[in-house]
Write a protein that holds these residues in place. Structure first.
Motif, PDB file in Angstrom:
ATOM      1  N   VAL A 168       0.826  -1.210   0.000  1.00  0.00           N
ATOM      2  CA  VAL A 168       0.000   0.000   0.000  1.00  0.00           C
ATOM      3  C   VAL A 168       0.857   1.254   0.000  1.00  0.00           C
ATOM      4  O   VAL A 168       0.572   2.225  -0.723  1.00  0.00           O
ATOM      5  CB  VAL A 168      -0.954  -0.009   1.210  1.00  0.00           C
ATOM      6  N   ASN A 169       1.918   1.276   0.810  1.00  0.00           N
ATOM      7  CA  ASN A 169       2.727   2.485   0.967  1.00  0.00           C
ATOM      8  C   ASN A 169       3.762   2.667  -0.134  1.00  0.00           C
ATOM      9  O   ASN A 169       4.516   3.647  -0.128  1.00  0.00           O
ATOM     10  CB  ASN A 169       3.425   2.463   2.326  1.00  0.00           C
ATOM     11  N   ASN A 170       3.825   1.714  -1.072  1.00  0.00           N
ATOM     12  CA  ASN A 170       4.750   1.813  -2.204  1.00  0.00           C
ATOM     13  C   ASN A 170       3.953   1.935  -3.498  1.00  0.00           C
ATOM     14  O   ASN A 170       4.189   1.208  -4.454  1.00  0.00           O
ATOM     15  CB  ASN A 170       5.684   0.595  -2.229  1.00  0.00           C
ATOM     16  N   ASP A 171       2.991   2.865  -3.461  1.00  0.00           N
ATOM     17  CA  ASP A 171       2.140   3.126  -4.622  1.00  0.00           C
ATOM     18  C   ASP A 171       1.440   1.864  -5.122  1.00  0.00           C
ATOM     19  O   ASP A 171       1.264   1.655  -6.311  1.00  0.00           O
ATOM     20  CB  ASP A 171       2.953   3.767  -5.759  1.00  0.00           C
ATOM     21  N   TYR A 172       1.078   1.000  -4.181  1.00  0.00           N
ATOM     22  CA  TYR A 172       0.323  -0.208  -4.489  1.00  0.00           C
ATOM     23  C   TYR A 172       1.059  -1.126  -5.477  1.00  0.00           C
ATOM     24  O   TYR A 172       0.435  -1.783  -6.312  1.00  0.00           O
ATOM     25  CB  TYR A 172      -1.067   0.135  -5.021  1.00  0.00           C
ATOM     26  N   SER A 173       2.383  -1.171  -5.346  1.00  0.00           N
ATOM     27  CA  SER A 173       3.149  -2.107  -6.176  1.00  0.00           C
ATOM     28  C   SER A 173       2.795  -3.536  -5.777  1.00  0.00           C
ATOM     29  O   SER A 173       2.449  -3.804  -4.623  1.00  0.00           O
ATOM     30  CB  SER A 173       4.651  -1.876  -6.006  1.00  0.00           C
ATOM     31  N   VAL A 174       2.878  -4.461  -6.713  1.00  0.00           N
ATOM     32  CA  VAL A 174       2.401  -5.827  -6.468  1.00  0.00           C
ATOM     33  C   VAL A 174       3.458  -6.853  -6.823  1.00  0.00           C
ATOM     34  O   VAL A 174       4.196  -6.706  -7.812  1.00  0.00           O
ATOM     35  CB  VAL A 174       1.093  -6.092  -7.257  1.00  0.00           C
ATOM     36  N   VAL A 175       3.523  -7.903  -6.003  1.00  0.00           N
ATOM     37  CA  VAL A 175       4.345  -9.078  -6.278  1.00  0.00           C
ATOM     38  C   VAL A 175       3.424 -10.288  -6.250  1.00  0.00           C
ATOM     39  O   VAL A 175       2.706 -10.502  -5.260  1.00  0.00           O
ATOM     40  CB  VAL A 175       5.470  -9.254  -5.242  1.00  0.00           C
ATOM     41  N   ASN A 176       3.398 -11.058  -7.313  1.00  0.00           N
ATOM     42  CA  ASN A 176       2.593 -12.277  -7.357  1.00  0.00           C
ATOM     43  C   ASN A 176       3.459 -13.458  -6.925  1.00  0.00           C
ATOM     44  O   ASN A 176       4.420 -13.814  -7.602  1.00  0.00           O
ATOM     45  CB  ASN A 176       2.038 -12.506  -8.762  1.00  0.00           C
ATOM     46  N   VAL A 177       3.101 -14.034  -5.802  1.00  0.00           N
ATOM     47  CA  VAL A 177       3.848 -15.160  -5.242  1.00  0.00           C
ATOM     48  C   VAL A 177       3.200 -16.461  -5.703  1.00  0.00           C
ATOM     49  O   VAL A 177       2.025 -16.707  -5.431  1.00  0.00           O
ATOM     50  CB  VAL A 177       3.851 -15.104  -3.698  1.00  0.00           C
ATOM     51  N   ASP A 178       3.941 -17.307  -6.434  1.00  0.00           N
ATOM     52  CA  ASP A 178       3.404 -18.614  -6.810  1.00  0.00           C
ATOM     53  C   ASP A 178       4.215 -19.714  -6.123  1.00  0.00           C
ATOM     54  O   ASP A 178       5.073 -19.443  -5.282  1.00  0.00           O
ATOM     55  CB  ASP A 178       3.346 -18.792  -8.326  1.00  0.00           C
ATOM     56  N   PHE A 179       3.934 -20.956  -6.477  1.00  0.00           N
ATOM     57  CA  PHE A 179       4.490 -22.081  -5.728  1.00  0.00           C
ATOM     58  C   PHE A 179       5.305 -23.023  -6.606  1.00  0.00           C
ATOM     59  O   PHE A 179       5.533 -24.185  -6.261  1.00  0.00           O
ATOM     60  CB  PHE A 179       3.353 -22.825  -5.025  1.00  0.00           C
ATOM     61  N   ALA A 180       5.767 -22.494  -7.736  1.00  0.00           N
ATOM     62  CA  ALA A 180       6.563 -23.304  -8.662  1.00  0.00           C
ATOM     63  C   ALA A 180       7.831 -23.825  -8.011  1.00  0.00           C
ATOM     64  O   ALA A 180       8.327 -24.898  -8.366  1.00  0.00           O
ATOM     65  CB  ALA A 180       6.912 -22.477  -9.901  1.00  0.00           C
ATOM     66  N   GLY A 181       8.366 -23.092  -7.046  1.00  0.00           N
ATOM     67  CA  GLY A 181       9.606 -23.494  -6.399  1.00  0.00           C
ATOM     68  C   GLY A 181       9.501 -24.779  -5.605  1.00  0.00           C
ATOM     69  O   GLY A 181      10.540 -25.344  -5.206  1.00  0.00           O
ATOM     70  N   PHE A 182       8.294 -25.264  -5.368  1.00  0.00           N
ATOM     71  CA  PHE A 182       8.114 -26.500  -4.607  1.00  0.00           C
ATOM     72  C   PHE A 182       7.968 -27.725  -5.509  1.00  0.00           C
ATOM     73  O   PHE A 182       7.756 -28.836  -5.014  1.00  0.00           O
ATOM     74  CB  PHE A 182       6.884 -26.390  -3.700  1.00  0.00           C
ATOM     75  N   ALA A 183       8.052 -27.534  -6.809  1.00  0.00           N
ATOM     76  CA  ALA A 183       7.829 -28.641  -7.747  1.00  0.00           C
ATOM     77  C   ALA A 183       8.768 -29.813  -7.494  1.00  0.00           C
ATOM     78  O   ALA A 183       8.367 -30.980  -7.628  1.00  0.00           O
ATOM     79  CB  ALA A 183       7.958 -28.151  -9.184  1.00  0.00           C
ATOM     80  N   ALA A 184      10.009 -29.520  -7.120  1.00  0.00           N
ATOM     81  CA  ALA A 184      10.975 -30.595  -6.870  1.00  0.00           C
ATOM     82  C   ALA A 184      10.595 -31.432  -5.653  1.00  0.00           C
ATOM     83  O   ALA A 184      11.060 -32.577  -5.508  1.00  0.00           O
ATOM     84  CB  ALA A 184      12.371 -30.003  -6.685  1.00  0.00           C
ATOM     85  N   GLN A 185       9.754 -30.883  -4.775  1.00  0.00           N
ATOM     86  CA  GLN A 185       9.331 -31.604  -3.568  1.00  0.00           C
ATOM     87  C   GLN A 185       7.991 -32.306  -3.751  1.00  0.00           C
ATOM     88  O   GLN A 185       7.429 -32.832  -2.788  1.00  0.00           O
ATOM     89  CB  GLN A 185       9.224 -30.631  -2.396  1.00  0.00           C
ATOM     90  N   GLN A 186       7.465 -32.301  -4.968  1.00  0.00           N
ATOM     91  CA  GLN A 186       6.100 -32.782  -5.191  1.00  0.00           C
ATOM     92  C   GLN A 186       5.868 -34.188  -4.639  1.00  0.00           C
ATOM     93  O   GLN A 186       4.897 -34.423  -3.908  1.00  0.00           O
ATOM     94  CB  GLN A 186       5.765 -32.759  -6.684  1.00  0.00           C
ATOM     95  N   GLU A 187       6.729 -35.122  -4.956  1.00  0.00           N
ATOM     96  CA  GLU A 187       6.504 -36.506  -4.528  1.00  0.00           C
ATOM     97  C   GLU A 187       6.500 -36.619  -3.013  1.00  0.00           C
ATOM     98  O   GLU A 187       5.627 -37.287  -2.427  1.00  0.00           O
ATOM     99  CB  GLU A 187       7.585 -37.413  -5.115  1.00  0.00           C
ATOM    100  N   ALA A 188       7.448 -35.958  -2.357  1.00  0.00           N
ATOM    101  CA  ALA A 188       7.520 -36.026  -0.899  1.00  0.00           C
ATOM    102  C   ALA A 188       6.298 -35.379  -0.260  1.00  0.00           C
ATOM    103  O   ALA A 188       5.748 -35.896   0.732  1.00  0.00           O
ATOM    104  CB  ALA A 188       8.800 -35.356  -0.410  1.00  0.00           C
ATOM    105  N   LEU A 189       5.843 -34.262  -0.804  1.00  0.00           N
ATOM    106  CA  LEU A 189       4.672 -33.584  -0.266  1.00  0.00           C
ATOM    107  C   LEU A 189       3.403 -34.398  -0.480  1.00  0.00           C
ATOM    108  O   LEU A 189       2.524 -34.453   0.396  1.00  0.00           O
ATOM    109  CB  LEU A 189       4.527 -32.202  -0.910  1.00  0.00           C
ATOM    110  N   MET A 190       3.301 -35.065  -1.619  1.00  0.00           N
ATOM    111  CA  MET A 190       2.123 -35.886  -1.882  1.00  0.00           C
ATOM    112  C   MET A 190       2.072 -37.100  -0.963  1.00  0.00           C
ATOM    113  O   MET A 190       0.987 -37.571  -0.596  1.00  0.00           O
ATOM    114  CB  MET A 190       2.091 -36.308  -3.350  1.00  0.00           C
ATOM    115  N   GLN A 191       3.218 -37.593  -0.563  1.00  0.00           N
ATOM    116  CA  GLN A 191       3.256 -38.704   0.389  1.00  0.00           C
ATOM    117  C   GLN A 191       2.637 -38.296   1.734  1.00  0.00           C
ATOM    118  O   GLN A 191       2.140 -39.133   2.476  1.00  0.00           O
ATOM    119  CB  GLN A 191       4.695 -39.173   0.599  1.00  0.00           C
ATOM    120  N   LYS A 192       2.666 -36.993   2.022  1.00  0.00           N
ATOM    121  CA  LYS A 192       2.123 -36.484   3.281  1.00  0.00           C
ATOM    122  C   LYS A 192       0.682 -35.981   3.145  1.00  0.00           C
ATOM    123  O   LYS A 192       0.119 -35.489   4.116  1.00  0.00           O
ATOM    124  CB  LYS A 192       3.013 -35.352   3.795  1.00  0.00           C
ATOM    125  N   GLY A 193       0.128 -36.070   1.942  1.00  0.00           N
ATOM    126  CA  GLY A 193      -1.276 -35.699   1.774  1.00  0.00           C
ATOM    127  C   GLY A 193      -1.553 -34.543   0.850  1.00  0.00           C
ATOM    128  O   GLY A 193      -2.717 -34.182   0.633  1.00  0.00           O
TER     129      GLY A 193
END
Length: 510
Positions: A189-214
């Motif tokens: 808000v205080n930086n002229d409403y600049s925006v950063v879109n945070v996605d979850f692509a960085g977790f792709a390498a952990q996909q199998e381990a995360l799926m094992q946990k649900g």
């Protein structure tokens, strides 16, 4: 003279000293010079004090209250997309005083901080980038419009007002051949409403381990990033951390707001309906509401989330509604009677698959057939028919309400047996607020048309207080603390999307 002096001293002790003590106690009950005293309210005594019908289905989905103007802003997509503004100075006499027209797609969510109203608005093409438009609550003028990710489904200000965050669900199109990346937009808000879109692509390498946990990654030809569907956000009291529910993925993600990066994904695992206290009714064709244990599991799949800090632990409260991917190009659900069950896991399959038994229950076809032979060894239904508490640092389950919500609703004659084969009472909305020295949670249940009230002062052991009847399909659950309330008392505001009714409740003081 001595006797007169002694009598005067006795009078002073009897009357003046207690009055001085009262004054001291009163001043201690005020915070930072605020004029409002902290009320000792009873969370088991909420009762309706006002109601208004603002239109047809879709007319009262989410609401946000502005204490400066004493106005309630309510999403109204019941025909023309708009935001209705209600005069809330007297909750018993609410009235619509203004409508803010919305261009493009529908408004999905609202949030207010310090005279600013943020509205999450999806694009007419839901797979395209959405937007947040910020208005002044005083005169409804537009301050700024900011592009977000696809389908911003929920918006919230951080407690300090420095950030506006949206959960961008990124749902696929009907054919399931366009699936946008799910993300969280962090707007400064205080930086002229600049925006950063945070996605979850960085977790792709952990996909199998995360799926094992649900964790669930199961969309048609989906990448990890596009399969993730953020649903709802809560932010820590210090405005440094956000947690977002990934409903279809059965997980919670954690975001560092300082670095504007996702740091963790917590898979939520599965609920065992064969365990003590987890009995549910699984059929809408058994001519009864019969809670029983079954050899099936539930995916938590939370919708709304709220955080309550206690000590050094942020406790995350989730309402475990459940959700199904059902598109022309991809359908994950089927009834158990239509599946082939593994004979070893289900030796009594023919009996279990009858309609009064498990036959009618909807489950996912994407889990349970481990060896791929077309026979299901495990059955996973949608949602957990409960609310849960999780450790926000580790993702560990701290508490689950088991089947208490459904038992309470059934006892009150609010339980809808027609939903037994699907997701039961469907807990969907939550708000947590402080009432006196107590922390209180409000759980909205879409299919019971009711709100459960819990004392959560000890977040690891919530205690049921009461059940409130509300409008049809409560979507918005909003708590207004006494210090911000037009009545000087805490208010609970419930907006219901299927009948357009907004109800206001207040509790008694002790």
């Amino acid at each position: 003279m001595h006797a007169l002096k002694k009598g005067a001293e006795d009078m002073k002790r009897k009357y003046l000293l207690p009055l001085a003590l009262v004054a001291v106690l009163a001043s201690c009950s005020k915070k930072d010079g605020a004029s409002e005293t902290i009320l000792n309210e009873d969370p088991s005594t909420f009762a309706e004090i006002g109601s208004i019908d603002i239109g047809e289905a879709g007319a009262a989905e989410i609401s946000a209250y502005d204490p400066a103007t004493k106005r309630l802003f309510v999403v109204n997509n019941g025909g023309v997309n708009k935001i209705d503004v209600l005069d809330m100075a007297d909750p018993a006499k609410m009235s619509v005083i203004k409508s803010i027209a919305i261009t493009g797609g529908a408004v999905n969510s609202l949030s207010i901080h310090d005279g600013k109203l943020a509205a999450a608005i999806e694009a007419a093409d839901k797979q395209a980038a959405g937007k947040v438009t910020v208005y002044k609550t005083s005169d409804y003028s537009e301050i700024k419009t900011i592009a977000t990710g696809a389908l911003p489904d929920m918006v919230t200000f951080s407690p300090n007002g420095e950030y506006i965050l949206t959960a961008n669900e990124g749902e696929p199109n009907a054919a399931y051949n366009i699936d946008p990346i799910g993300s969280v937009s962090v707007i400064s808000v205080n930086n002229d409403y600049s925006v950063v879109n945070v996605d979850f692509a960085g977790f792709a390498a952990q996909q199998e381990a995360l799926m094992q946990k649900g964790l669930r990654i199961f969309g048609k030809n989906a990448t990890f990033a596009s399969d993730i569907e953020p649903e709802y956000i809560t932010v820590s009291a210090d405005s440094k951390t956000a947690w977002v529910t990934l409903q279809e993925n059965n997980a919670i993600a954690k975001i560092d707001l300082t670095t504007k990066k996702a740091t963790d994904i917590f898979p939520l695992g599965f609920k065992d309906y064969n365990a003590a206290g987890n009995a549910i009714d699984v059929s809408d064709k058994d001519d009864a509401v019969a809670f029983a244990n079954w050899n099936i599991k539930g995916m938590y799949q939370p919708d709304a989330i709220a955080v309550l800090q206690s000590g050094n632990i942020p406790y995350l409260f989730t309402v475990n509604e459940g959700d199904v991917r059902e598109y022309d190009g991809f359908k994950e659900a089927d009834r158990i009677k239509n599946l082939t069950l593994d004979a070893t896991a289900f030796p009594d399959a023919a009996n279990l698959q009858k309609d009064p038994k498990l036959g009618r229950l909807n489950v996912t076809k994407t889990l349970g057939d481990v060896n791929g032979d077309g026979k299901y060894e495990t059955l996973y239904s949608f949602g957990a028919r409960s609310f849960s508490v999780w450790n926000g640092n580790t993702g560990a389950l701290v508490f689950d309400s088991k089947n208490e919500l459904e038992v309470k609703c059934n006892a009150a004659k609010y339980y809808d047996d027609n939903r037994s084969d699907d997701k039961g009472v469907e807990p969907e909305g939550i708000a947590i607020g402080q009432m006196g020295n107590k922390q209180v949670a409000f759980i909205g249940m879409e299919r019971a048309d009711a709100v459960a009230v819990y004392d959560v002062t000890n977040p690891a052991a919530p205690v049921f207080q009461q059940l409130l009847k509300c409008g049809d399909a409560p979507e918005g659950v909003l708590f207004v603390p006494a210090k911000n309330s037009p009545t000087g008392k805490s208010l609970l505001i419930i907006s219901s999307e299927d009948d357009g009714v907004v109800k206001v409740y207040s509790a008694k003081t002790l």
